[in-house]
Design an enzyme around this catalytic site. Structure first.
Site, PDB file in Angstrom:
ATOM      1  N   LYS A   1       7.838  -9.271  -8.728  1.00 36.41           N
ATOM      2  CA  LYS A   1       8.658  -8.064  -8.902  1.00 36.41           C
ATOM      3  C   LYS A   1       9.438  -8.224 -10.189  1.00 36.41           C
ATOM      4  CE  LYS A   1       9.315  -4.290  -6.583  1.00 36.41           C
ATOM      5  NZ  LYS A   1       8.471  -3.676  -5.534  1.00 36.41           N
TER       6      LYS A   1
ATOM      7  N   ASP B   1       7.936   1.204  -9.515  1.00 37.66           N
ATOM      8  CA  ASP B   1       8.796   1.097  -8.334  1.00 37.66           C
ATOM      9  C   ASP B   1       9.898   2.126  -8.579  1.00 37.66           C
ATOM     10  OD1 ASP B   1       9.167  -0.877  -5.867  1.00 37.66           O
ATOM     11  OD2 ASP B   1      11.169  -0.497  -6.622  1.00 37.66           O
TER      12      ASP B   1
ATOM     13  N   GLY C   1      11.469  10.962  -4.743  1.00 39.19           N
ATOM     14  CA  GLY C   1      10.657  10.341  -5.801  1.00 39.19           C
ATOM     15  C   GLY C   1       9.189  10.357  -5.425  1.00 39.19           C
TER      16      GLY C   1
END
Ligand code: GLU
Length: 447
Positions: A124, A164, A238
């Protein structure tokens, strides 16, 4: 192993890393029993090794805003675990990003990716850059400055970032453009979530939401229920919330609420496809206000400032926004209003208290690791298409996504079925993901 002993050590070592400690505790508590049935894991100190990232890159990102002022942010990439494949996981751009947040996400990603059945390790990254209120040109300059630091540490066979929170198709485009310029490599596989004309996979934008709804269908079918006619409250607007709403509408459910940092929009008659598509405009505007939906569709939605979607009466709750967005009080309020299922679409969207409340009251609950894995799984399918230099059709990708979500559900049943026949999806997903990564680590020796 003893969860409390390991947690005490980690708490002393990382006292401020709240989210990371929360994510690790949840996994350890649910795998402890299985782990202790495998003395070979204990001997190889698997648990001590699996909770620490392989490496963390931290870098300064300096860029110039539209007023000509110099801005400085921090950028990170956490390569968490590569036992089952190259590092894989998204980039988050959000003002609250810290190493703790990215460590929790990287840790979770490791197990989630293992569940997908594809060979992907966990990673990440991201930055404390705040996209809210930024112009397109500012977003581009930031992405370019970010990639200037990151490019040397990633690659199609080493580490493949994606989107993300705060990073969607537009940002991936700017990041990929800069990567090509710096690396002088023009193969298309270094990032996923790319545009359709330059190596992206069809359905990747929809995949997290679609996969989440396919998983929800499995959870419901297992309990003898169906999604058609259900009222769903979801959070966020989103990419993930958009895809989830789109599939939910196709399956005959009604989206009765969406929310944002400013409050909730109730939609008594249900979100229409037109309103659903408007979520994309809202996301691209960088305005970050759900009230914009009510302004655009007056009379059809009721905006209440400061409230969450969890105050709206619904059958199914789908947190689609941010970690810890649904707490114990929210869970109690949902249950009081008749909610009987919660599928976590965001990563660690529910607090431990909320999960406990759902599980102790017999509410169907499934964790993000399983529910949202369709996103990264389709990233994996994008990598496969890139490596083979071809593009599959929507039907091919959708069929594979269905297959993957169904396999994840099977794995949850395998490891999470309680004696009374009910399913502990949290335990099932954690143990299944852990067993795969731990076995790979064991077979690869002490490295
Ligand atoms: N950020 C997404 C996740 O949490 C997708 C990651 C990816 O596609 O690599 O799984």
């Amino acid at each position: 192993m003893n969860t409390n002993n390991i947690m005490a050590r980690l708490e002393a070592k990382y006292p401020l890393e709240k989210e990371y400690l929360q994510a690790v505790r949840e996994v350890l508590e649910t795998i402890e029993e299985t782990y202790n049935q495998h003395p070979e894991f204990e001997k190889a100190k698997i648990v001590e090794r699996i909770v620490e990232p392989d490496r963390i890159f931290t870098f300064r990102v300096t860029w110039v805003d539209d007023k000509g002022e110099i801005q400085t942010n921090l950028g990170y990439r956490i390569q968490f675990n590569s036992a089952i494949g190259p590092y894989k996981g998204g980039l988050r751009f959000h003002k609250a990003v810290t190493p703790s947040m990215l460590k929790f996400l990287g840790f979770e990603q490791t197990f989630k990716n293992a569940l997908t059945t594809l060979p992907m390790g966990g990673a990440k990254g991201g930055s404390d850059f705040d996209p809210v209120g930024k112009s397109d040109a500012e977003i581009m300059r930031f992405c370019q400055a970010f990639m200037l630091e990151l490019w040397n540490n990633i690659g199609p066979d080493t580490d493949v970032p994606a989107g993300d929170v705060g990073v969607g198709g537009r940002e991936i485009g700017y990041l990929d453009g800069m990567y090509k310029k710096l690396a002088r490599e023009y193969n298309t596989g270094v990032l996923t979530g790319k545009g359709m004309t330059w190596g992206g996979s069809i359905l990747r934008p929809e995949a997290t939401g679609y996969g989440a709804l396919y998983f929800t269908q499995h959870v419901l079918a297992q309990a003898g229920k169906e999604i058609k006619g259900c009222k769903i409250a979801l959070s966020g607007f989103g990419n993930v919330a958009w895809g989830a709403a789109k599939k939910a509408i196709q399956l005959g459910a009604k989206i009765v609420a969406i929310s944002g940092p400013d409050g909730v929009c109730e939609i008594p008659e249900g979100l229409t496809p037109e309103m659903n598509d408007y979520m994309l405009v809202m996301r691209a505007s960088n305005h970050d206000k759900v009230e914009d939906l009510a302004t655009r569709f007056p009379g059809k939605t009721v905006f209440t400032p400061g409230k969450k979607s969890w105050s709206v009466k619904c059958d199914i709750a789908l947190p689609c926004a941010f970690q810890n967005e649904l707490n114990g009080d929210d869970a109690a309020e949902l249950i009081k209003n008749g909610t009987w299922c919660c599928c976590e679409v965001s990563n660690m969207g529910c607090t431990p208290e909320a999960i406990h409340t759902f599980q102790s009251k017999g509410i169907l609950f499934a964790p993000g690791k399983a529910v949202n894995a369709g996103g990264v799984a389709t990233s994996g399918l994008e990598m496969t298409q890139n490596a083979a230099h071809l593009a599959w059709t929507a039907d091919e990708v959708d069929a594979k996504l269905h297959q993957i979500m169904s396999s994840i559900h099977e794995q949850c049943l395998q490891y999470g079925t309680r004696e009374d026949g009910s399913i502990d999806y949290v335990k099932g997903a954690n143990v299944a993901g852990f067993m795969k990564v731990a076995t790979a680590m064991l077979e690869q020796g002490i490295i």
